[in-house]
Design a protein around this motif. Sequence first.
Motif, PDB file in Angstrom:
ATOM      1  N   ARG A 140       0.927  -1.485   0.162  1.00 23.79           N
ATOM      2  CA  ARG A 140       0.229  -0.014  -0.254  1.00 23.79           C
ATOM      3  C   ARG A 140       0.752   0.622   0.339  1.00 23.79           C
ATOM      4  NH1 ARG A 140      -0.934   1.759   6.346  1.00 23.79           N
ATOM      5  NH2 ARG A 140      -2.638   2.139   5.277  1.00 23.79           N
ATOM      6  N   THR A 142       0.938   5.330   1.835  1.00 22.47           N
ATOM      7  CA  THR A 142       0.086   6.131   2.752  1.00 22.47           C
ATOM      8  C   THR A 142      -0.159   7.502   1.840  1.00 22.47           C
ATOM      9  OG1 THR A 142       2.346   6.401   3.617  1.00 22.47           O
ATOM     10  CG2 THR A 142       0.191   4.800   4.630  1.00 22.47           C
ATOM     11  N   GLY A 201      -3.314   8.206  -1.739  1.00 22.65           N
ATOM     12  CA  GLY A 201      -2.452   7.206  -1.241  1.00 22.65           C
ATOM     13  C   GLY A 201      -3.283   6.082  -2.406  1.00 22.65           C
ATOM     14  N   LYS A 203      -4.811   1.990  -1.434  1.00 24.11           N
ATOM     15  CA  LYS A 203      -5.119   0.648  -0.509  1.00 24.11           C
ATOM     16  C   LYS A 203      -4.196  -0.032  -1.122  1.00 24.11           C
ATOM     17  CE  LYS A 203      -9.512   1.196   0.581  1.00 24.11           C
ATOM     18  NZ  LYS A 203     -10.838   1.222   2.162  1.00 24.11           N
TER      19      LYS A 203
END
Length: 230
Positions: A140, A142, A201, A203
């Motif tokens: 991922r 952030t 960002g 997921k």
Amino acid sequence: MPDSTPPQRGFGQMDLGLTDTRPKRVTLSPGATLLRGFALDQAEELWRALTPVLHAAPLRRMLTPGGRQMSVAMTSCGTWGWITDQTGYRYTRTDPTTQAPWPTMPRLLFQLASRSAAAAGFEGFKPNACLINRYEAGTRMTAHQDKDEGDITQPIVSVSLGLPILFLWGGLQRTTRPHPILLEHGDVLVWGGKARLHYHGVKPLEQGVHPLTGPTRFNLTFRYVAQAVS
Ligand code: MD3
Ligand code: FE
């Protein structure tokens, strides 16, 4: 007499209710344009062009200034490459792993980025940096802003290859609740103007297998770096 009967449809053209009717171009917010499938017909060529780049400048998981290892594996091509280590985020002319200059940006990549920017209203975009991100299942990113380039009047162009992911599009403040946007193989996003400093960002990548990239997603971001050190 002209024959007005429609041509017999083969299975190839049969409409199974799967026709993608979503718009090809979507303005996400002023300055942010999604060009769905803009890179689709070049995806295999792009992938081939990346192979020697990834050989010369291997993907690596870098350390954030806070000392955490990123889950995204990254490398760069072009005059400037983005790096992070315990001393901070920055663009460099050489790859700290090989101590060689970053590999040249393949012409095909440069031209795609420039054409994409123009299609979104940013004529004359000449990227001198391409950050290559590789995601595997669970990887991922952030929420962050991209502000190390030194010239925020220039857009950023992003190209998605391989497995789909949910991109999180935030606001000018980290606390603005982001909204999810599905990014698929061949999609291109152009971020300029007011959108340039929005938080964003992605997921965690879901497991899957893509015919071109296997169990991964690649994202290429093209940037114009104006001032940098080392
Ligand atoms: C919005 N990459 O490399 S691409 C990054 O999917 C990055 O790998 C994500 O965020 C990825 O910095 C998202 C879409 C993107 C890229 C750059 C942006 C959106 C952006 C810069 C400013 C605003
Ligand atoms: Fe970013």
